[in-house]
Each structure stands twice: as structure tokens, then as C-alpha cells.
Design an enzyme around this catalytic site. Structure first.
Site, mmCIF file in Angstrom:
data_model
loop_
_atom_site.group_PDB
_atom_site.id
_atom_site.type_symbol
_atom_site.label_atom_id
_atom_site.label_comp_id
_atom_site.label_asym_id
_atom_site.label_seq_id
_atom_site.Cartn_x
_atom_site.Cartn_y
_atom_site.Cartn_z
ATOM 1 N N GLU A 80 -43.023 50.065 -18.926
ATOM 2 C CA GLU A 80 -43.731 48.794 -19.107
ATOM 3 C C GLU A 80 -45.091 49.074 -19.739
ATOM 4 O O GLU A 80 -45.729 50.079 -19.435
ATOM 5 C CB GLU A 80 -43.940 48.125 -17.727
ATOM 6 C CG GLU A 80 -44.606 46.750 -17.807
ATOM 7 C CD GLU A 80 -44.837 46.107 -16.447
ATOM 8 O OE1 GLU A 80 -44.907 46.838 -15.428
ATOM 9 O OE2 GLU A 80 -44.950 44.872 -16.404
ATOM 10 N N LYS A 129 -40.425 39.451 -19.353
ATOM 11 C CA LYS A 129 -40.484 39.603 -17.887
ATOM 12 C C LYS A 129 -40.560 38.244 -17.212
ATOM 13 O O LYS A 129 -41.411 37.418 -17.567
ATOM 14 C CB LYS A 129 -41.715 40.442 -17.536
ATOM 15 C CG LYS A 129 -41.907 40.736 -16.054
ATOM 16 C CD LYS A 129 -43.159 41.592 -15.852
ATOM 17 C CE LYS A 129 -43.370 42.031 -14.422
ATOM 18 N NZ LYS A 129 -44.609 42.844 -14.268
ATOM 19 N N CYS A 178 -40.194 45.899 -14.155
ATOM 20 C CA CYS A 178 -41.101 46.149 -13.033
ATOM 21 C C CYS A 178 -40.888 45.234 -11.828
ATOM 22 O O CYS A 178 -39.893 45.369 -11.122
ATOM 23 C CB CYS A 178 -42.546 46.081 -13.544
ATOM 24 S SG CYS A 178 -43.754 46.874 -12.461
#
Ligand SMILES: O=C(O)CNC(=O)[C@H](CS)NC(=O)CCC(=O)C(=O)O
Length: 277
Positions: free
Chosen positions: A40, A114, A155
Site C-alpha cells: 500500500e 480501497k 490493508c
């Protein structure tokens, strides 16, 4: 297929970050990786959002993305750029935290923004409000490549098992979890979460991570956990990168996906039930 995960310690200097990333991608290629993954925020972590705003580009003008497309072509590998912060069309001017799947011809074959924002008070002194800087995505993305069916996450998404289950039911064989996991929650939760997602879904989990100290965040230190990890569909840790920047690789036998699901067919055993909504 051999997968290679690049573990980075980025700063707020995208040029230096790109140098480190390219060197480690070359190392992964030299170790035989055909599928290479970066963490990330490969293009940087900033303590100062105003400075970050000045450094960010829109997707067509992002120099890291252009370099990643070139290097995928140069090495003839599949490349997952875990995420880049890029300027988006958000009315509030927030960035996208966007993951890219790039083919060996340099083409972008999938993009994933995300979904779950890390708006969390880890402690009194460690406070994250990702959604003030980033606009969350709203689509789950499965990249269908000749390598494998790849479910893309980033994440904090790892804490939302239904996303991974949905990707697995849609056909994912590999789940990608590029991360900048913080040190505090990383030591408590990282490995358990990754292994749980692998076991629940019968997928390989590939989790390239940021590691070490990053630029101070409004006077507060930011430290990430590292331990980039390759986990088998049975939940075994095939490789762990420890805490230094570097590369880990492992051979992925995709037949193990079917085998794990044959042994424990939990993905097929969902039932409807009554109870609290
Ligand atoms: O802020 C940026 O510039 C880039 N974004 C990140 O580093 C994000 C949000 S702070 N980090 C995480 O999601 C860590 C999750 C985590 O550590 C956990 O789930 O425990």
C-alpha cells in the site's frame, strides 16, 4: 507460479521511493518471480497532507504508475502495485487509495479503490482519519488474469471477512492484501487476520507490506509492522519478510486452492438462519 513480494520503507519522497521499489522489483525478478507485488502507498507516506496534495498527480500523470507499467514490460511480469495515492475526481478533493493490476505488456488490467477507511484511534496518541484524505471505493474487484483469479483488497479491508468471502465465491484463488499496517495493531493482529482470511476462503493470501519508521505525523511517529507474508490456502505461512525492506518469494501451486476447499468445504456450506439482524 512464483510470487515475489516487495517490502518497502517509503518516505514522502516519491523519487527515492520509486528507486527503492525498482531495485527490489529487479531483485524479485532475479529470484524467479513471475508475479510481483508492492505494498500500500508505494509512492509514499506523508505526515503532512498539504505537502502530499502538492506531490500527488492524477492517474495519467503519475510518474510511479508510468514507471510500474514500464518495468512490468521490461521484466515481462505481472505486477500488482499495492496502492498509489492518486488525485481523484472527488468533489472534496480527496485522493484515491488505488491498487493496480498490470500485465506483462504494461497494460492496466484492473483497478481497485480501497473500500474501508482506517478511521481509528489506535491509542490516545495514535489517531488515524484516512477518510479525510482518501475517498473510499465502492466496488469489489476480481482481476481475471491468465495467472489466476485475483481478488484485490487493501490493508484495513483485511478486517472485513465478508469482502474476502465474496471474492472467493466469485472465483478468487489469490487474495492480495497490500498494507501499511501500523506497528501496534500489526503485532497483535496482522498474521492472525491474514491466516484467517486464507483459511476461511481457501485462497492464497499475498500481503506485501510497509515496514519501519515513516515521516512523523503531526509530531507523532508513524511506524509500520512489516512482516510481508505469503499464506497458503491451508493457512500455512510460506514466507515472512521480517522487518527489513527486501523481497520474499514462494512457489504457488494453485491446485492447493481446490484441495483446501475439498478438505474443508465451508465456502459451500452457507445457510440462511434467523436471529438478530
Ligand atoms: O494514510 C495514508 O497515507 C495511507 N493509508 C494508510 O496507511 C492506511 C490508513 S492510515 N493504513 C491502514 O489502513 C492500516 C490498517 C491497520 O493498521 C489496522 O487495521 O490495524
Amino acid at each position: 507460479m512464483r510470487a515475489g513480494l516487495v517490502q518497502l520503507n517509503v518516505s514522502d519522497d516519491p523519487v527515492a521511493n520509486l528507486d527503492m521499489t525498482l531495485a527490489l522489483i529487479a531483485r524479485a525478478k532475479a529470484q524467479g518471480a513471475q508475479f510481483i507485488l508492492t505494498p500500500e502507498c508505494t509512492n509514499g507516506l506523508w505526515s503532512n497532507r498539504a505537502e502530499q496534495r502538492g506531490a500527488m498527480r492524477t492517474e495519467p500523470h503519475d510518474p510511479t504508475l508510468a514507471a510500474m507499467r514500464r518495468v512490468a514490460m521490461q521484466h515481462e511480469v505481472w505486477l500488482l502495485v499495492g496502492s498509489l495515492a492518486v488525485k481523484s475526481n472527488d468533489p472534496d478533493g480527496r485522493f484515491a487509495n488505488r491498487s493496480y493490476m498490470i500485465g506483462p505488456d504494461g497494460a492496466i488490467v484492473a483497478r481497485y479503490d480501497k473500500i474501508h477507511m482506517f478511521d481509528v484511534n489506535v491509542s490516545e496518541t495514535e489517531v488515524y482519519r484516512e477518510s479525510t484524505a482518501f475517498r473510499p471505493g465502492s466496488s469489489c474487484v476480481l482481476a481475471r488474469t491468465p495467472l489466476a483469479q485475483i481478488g484485490m483488497t487493501v490493508c484495513y479491508d483485511v478486517r472485513f471477512p465478508h469482502l474476502h468471502r465474496r471474492l472467493a465465491k466469485a472465483g478468487a484463488q489469490i487474495l492480495t492484501v497490500p498494507a501499511a499496517f501500523n506497528h501496534t495493531t500489526g503485532s497483535a493482529h496482522w498474521e492472525v487476520l491474514l491466516r484467517a482470511r486464507a483459511i476461511e476462503t481457501g485462497c492464497f493470501v499475498l500481503a506485501p507490506a510497509q515496514t519501519g519508521y515513516h515521516p512523523e505525523k503531526e509530531g507523532k511517529g508513524r511506524r509500520t509492522w512489516g512482516h510481508s507474508m505469503i499464506v497458503s490456502p491451508w493457512g500455512e505461512v510460506l514466507a515472512d519478510a521480517g522487518t527489513e525492506p527486501g523481497v520474499i518469494t514462494a512457489e504457488l501451486d494453485l491446485d492447493q486452492v481446490e484441495e483446501a476447499r475439498r478438505r474443508i468445504p465451508a465456502l459451500m456450506h452457507d445457510r440462511n438462519f434467523d436471529g438478530p439482524a
